[in-house]
Design a protein around this motif. Structure first.
Motif, short mmCIF file in Angstrom:
data_model
loop_
_atom_site.label_atom_id
_atom_site.label_comp_id
_atom_site.label_asym_id
_atom_site.label_seq_id
_atom_site.Cartn_x
_atom_site.Cartn_y
_atom_site.Cartn_z
N GLY A 179 0.60 -1.11 -0.28
CA GLY A 179 -0.27 -0.26 0.05
C GLY A 179 0.80 1.42 -0.12
O GLY A 179 0.47 2.31 0.08
N MET A 180 2.42 1.61 -0.05
CA MET A 180 2.78 2.24 0.51
C MET A 180 2.96 3.59 -0.37
O MET A 180 2.63 4.49 -0.45
CB MET A 180 4.17 2.12 0.68
N ILE A 181 3.72 2.39 -1.97
CA ILE A 181 3.70 3.01 -3.29
C ILE A 181 2.20 3.67 -3.77
O ILE A 181 1.96 5.48 -4.22
CB ILE A 181 4.20 2.65 -4.06
N PRO A 182 1.38 3.05 -3.80
CA PRO A 182 -0.07 3.53 -4.21
C PRO A 182 -0.52 4.42 -3.31
O PRO A 182 -1.44 5.60 -3.77
CB PRO A 182 -0.81 1.91 -4.42
N GLY A 183 -0.43 4.29 -1.82
CA GLY A 183 -0.56 5.47 -0.63
C GLY A 183 -0.07 6.66 -1.39
O GLY A 183 -0.43 7.85 -1.68
N VAL A 184 1.05 7.31 -1.48
CA VAL A 184 1.57 8.45 -1.85
C VAL A 184 1.62 8.72 -3.00
O VAL A 184 1.28 9.81 -3.66
CB VAL A 184 3.82 7.93 -2.34
N LEU A 185 1.00 7.41 -4.52
CA LEU A 185 0.86 8.82 -5.83
C LEU A 185 -0.27 8.94 -5.83
O LEU A 185 -1.02 10.01 -6.10
CB LEU A 185 0.82 7.01 -6.48
N ALA A 186 -1.61 8.43 -4.44
CA ALA A 186 -2.26 8.94 -4.51
C ALA A 186 -2.41 10.24 -3.32
O ALA A 186 -3.11 11.02 -4.07
CB ALA A 186 -3.88 8.19 -3.38
N GLY A 187 -1.50 10.62 -2.74
CA GLY A 187 -1.59 11.84 -2.33
C GLY A 187 -0.77 13.15 -3.38
O GLY A 187 -1.68 14.01 -3.40
N LEU A 188 0.08 12.15 -4.12
CA LEU A 188 0.12 13.28 -4.77
C LEU A 188 -0.65 14.00 -6.05
O LEU A 188 -0.63 15.40 -6.47
CB LEU A 188 1.90 12.66 -5.36
N ALA A 189 -1.63 12.67 -6.58
CA ALA A 189 -2.77 13.33 -7.13
C ALA A 189 -3.62 13.76 -6.59
O ALA A 189 -3.83 14.70 -7.48
CB ALA A 189 -3.44 11.63 -7.67
N LEU A 190 -3.85 13.91 -4.96
CA LEU A 190 -4.65 15.13 -4.73
C LEU A 190 -4.20 16.04 -4.91
O LEU A 190 -5.04 17.09 -5.13
CB LEU A 190 -5.10 14.69 -3.79
N VAL A 412 -4.93 7.09 -9.97
CA VAL A 412 -4.20 6.28 -9.41
C VAL A 412 -4.34 4.62 -9.06
O VAL A 412 -3.80 3.86 -9.82
CB VAL A 412 -3.92 7.08 -8.65
N MET A 413 -5.48 4.48 -8.97
CA MET A 413 -6.04 3.38 -9.27
C MET A 413 -6.15 2.51 -10.39
O MET A 413 -5.25 1.22 -11.16
CB MET A 413 -8.02 3.33 -8.65
N VAL A 414 -6.04 3.25 -11.56
CA VAL A 414 -5.52 3.12 -12.70
C VAL A 414 -4.43 2.72 -13.76
O VAL A 414 -4.40 1.47 -13.72
CB VAL A 414 -6.82 3.73 -14.59
N LEU A 415 -3.69 3.50 -12.89
CA LEU A 415 -1.96 3.68 -12.42
C LEU A 415 -1.75 1.30 -12.44
O LEU A 415 -1.70 1.20 -12.65
CB LEU A 415 -1.40 3.97 -12.37
N VAL A 416 -2.53 1.29 -11.04
CA VAL A 416 -2.08 0.10 -10.15
C VAL A 416 -2.94 -0.91 -11.15
O VAL A 416 -2.27 -2.16 -11.04
CB VAL A 416 -2.52 0.56 -8.50
N LEU A 417 -3.53 -1.05 -11.51
CA LEU A 417 -4.47 -2.05 -12.58
C LEU A 417 -3.81 -2.51 -13.67
O LEU A 417 -3.65 -3.42 -13.77
CB LEU A 417 -6.11 -1.41 -13.59
N VAL A 418 -3.22 -1.26 -14.59
CA VAL A 418 -2.27 -1.56 -15.95
C VAL A 418 -1.01 -1.93 -15.19
O VAL A 418 -0.27 -3.25 -15.85
CB VAL A 418 -2.16 -0.36 -16.30
N PHE A 419 -0.36 -1.28 -14.23
CA PHE A 419 0.99 -2.03 -14.09
C PHE A 419 0.63 -2.43 -12.29
O PHE A 419 1.12 -2.00 -11.49
CB PHE A 419 1.91 -1.02 -13.63
N PRO A 420 0.49 -3.67 -12.64
CA PRO A 420 0.37 -4.36 -10.84
C PRO A 420 1.79 -3.86 -9.98
O PRO A 420 1.58 -4.59 -8.47
CB PRO A 420 0.36 -5.29 -11.05
N GLU A 421 3.51 -4.21 -10.28
CA GLU A 421 4.12 -3.71 -9.46
C GLU A 421 4.38 -2.45 -9.13
O GLU A 421 4.91 -2.40 -8.18
CB GLU A 421 5.35 -3.66 -10.95
N LEU A 422 3.62 -1.06 -9.57
CA LEU A 422 3.71 -0.19 -8.07
C LEU A 422 2.76 -0.76 -7.33
O LEU A 422 3.37 -0.21 -5.65
CB LEU A 422 2.99 0.66 -9.16
N ALA A 423 2.38 -1.77 -7.07
CA ALA A 423 1.76 -2.52 -5.64
C ALA A 423 3.05 -3.67 -4.92
O ALA A 423 3.08 -3.67 -3.95
CB ALA A 423 0.60 -2.81 -5.21
N LEU A 424 3.36 -4.55 -6.03
CA LEU A 424 4.32 -5.56 -5.70
C LEU A 424 5.10 -4.98 -5.48
O LEU A 424 6.00 -6.06 -5.00
CB LEU A 424 3.58 -6.47 -6.39
#
Length: 432
Positions: A179-190, A412-424
């Motif tokens: 959750g760390m990288i998607p969480g930071v990306l979500a904050g930056l996106a906001l 951001v959710m679409v990015l994590v869907l397309v690039f699973p490595e952002l989470a893994l």
């Protein structure tokens, strides 16, 4: 027939205003009784057994502790000191206070596992500050409500703990790291729409006239708050304690800082803090335990397998099914809280995850991103409800601002869907 009745009873009770936990438990108990009408006690002994089984899981011990941490840090004055330090770094100017609000909410996400607690802590400081600087109250409430949604993505996270209990193969440490990288990306996106809207509509006209806090003094005052995520997350990574034990450590650290360092918490405040966190924890855990009855009735009635076959044989294909699930969860997220979504839908969705061989950790991050979106999507929007109450505005007034932030986090959710490595990638690097 009984399976259909199960969902009809559940939906009818929800529409009648029955609390979500009671609706889950009563619908499940009714289905079990009807299915076992010929047996003694109608098979109802399964109800208390599954009530206990739903609650008797070690990771769930962390939930009341992290809820308590959120309440403690809300009252400890840590948020105010972090805000002053952030302002000392970025300075004053149009759009800077919204940026600070989001950054502080992200940082507090590394301390507390509760979005509403984060919204209360940040909103209590930032909404008044943004009002003095000339930002509309509805915009301030929107920024704080959206920013607090990053809390359930940035570890520690109550949502990830609940998900780990429901899904074998998804450990709490792995989910926290994912959750760390998607969480930071979500904050930056906001931050992007928050700053852009501030400058486009010329908000915060008075911000440049307010004093900038001195850097070194702000750093000294904020250092205890800055050390909290390092202690909690670093201690888990170093193997000093488990996520559940980390929650207990965080409680004592927060009490030490609030009572002896900042001296903003007194002994007479402890009863109120314990009562508030106890009430919220009880609500979450009762819903978890009652959902165990509902999940048992789903499995014994054979509902899950036909639903799985119908979805995978629909002809939509893997990505079509994934898009359908996202659309379903976006719709449901407007009306249900995150824990309820996990408890109702994860047992139904898990066979689909296994059929398509999706990584359960990655899917947990996607699901949690969806829940984060739901936390500031009207009409329920638990985070937005808290920030609107602090700002004293109606939720309808925030729609014109919230839409932009929902769109940013959705990307951001679409990015994590397309690039699973952002989470893994991070869990893999840490060996989880």
């Amino acid at each position: 027939m009984i399976a259909t009745l199960l969902f009809i009873v559940f939906l009818a009770m929800m529409l009648a205003g029955v609390p979500i936990g009671a609706s889950l438990g009563l619908a499940g108990a009714a289905a079990i009784a009807i299915a076992n009408a010929d047996s003694q006690w109608f098979g109802l002994l399964a109800v208390p057994q599954n009530f206990y089984a739903g609650l008797g899981k070690y990771p769930l011990l962390a939930i009341p502790m992290f809820v308590l941490v959120g309440s403690i840090f809300d009252r400890s004055g840590v948020a105010l000191r972090l805000v002053n330090f952030a302002i000392a770094i970025v300075g004053r100017g149009p759009g800077m206070l919204p940026l600070v609000a989001i950054a502080v909410a992200m940082f507090l996400g590394g301390i507390s596992g509760s979005g509403p607690a984060n919204a209360a802590a940040v909103g209590g400081v930032m909404i008044a500050a943004m009002s003095r600087a000339g930002y509309p109250a509805s915009f301030s409430a929107s920024v704080v409500g959206a920013a607090a949604a990053t809390d359930i993505l940035i570890p520690p996270s109550v949502a990830f703990i609940v998900y780990s209990v429901l899904v074998p193969g998804a450990s709490v440490p792995a989910l926290f790291a994912a959750g760390m990288i998607p969480g930071v990306l979500a904050g930056l996106a906001l931050i992007v729409p928050a700053v852009w809207l501030s400058r486009k509509h010329k908000m915060g006209a008075l911000e440049s006239t307010l004093p900038r806090p001195p850097f070194w003094k702000s750093l000294r005052e904020a250092v205890w708050g800055l050390a909290a995520p390092v202690l909690i997350l670093g201690g888990m990574r170093a193997g000093w304690f488990t996520p559940t034990e980390a929650a207990v450590v965080a409680v004592f650290y927060g009490l030490f800082v609030g009572m002896f360092i900042h001296r903003t918490i007194h002994f007479r405040d402890l009863f109120v803090i314990l009562r508030e966190s106890g009430e919220l924890s009880a609500v979450i855990l009762i819903v978890v335990s009652l959902a165990g009855i509902f999940a048992f009735s789903l499995s014994t009635l054979g509902v899950i397998d036909p639903v799985t076959r119908a979805i995978v044989n629909s002809g939509l294909g893997e990505y079509g099914v994934l898009a359908l699930l996202i659309l379903l969860l976006i719709t449901v997220g407007m009306f249900l809280d995150g824990v309820s979504i996990f408890l109702i839908f994860v047992p139904l969705l898990l066979p689909i995850v296994q059929y398509y061989k999706w990584d359960p950790v990655w899917f947990g991050v996607i699901l949690t991103l969806k829940v984060a979106l739901g936390q500031f999507t009207p009409p329920l929007a638990v985070n937005l409800m808290v920030s609107c109450r602090i700002a004293k505005v109606r939720m309808e007034e925030t729609v014109q601002w919230v839409g932009w932030m929902l769109f940013s986090m959705f990307l951001v959710m679409v990015l994590v869907l397309v690039f699973p490595e952002l989470a893994l990638w991070l869990p893999r690097q840490l060996g989880y």
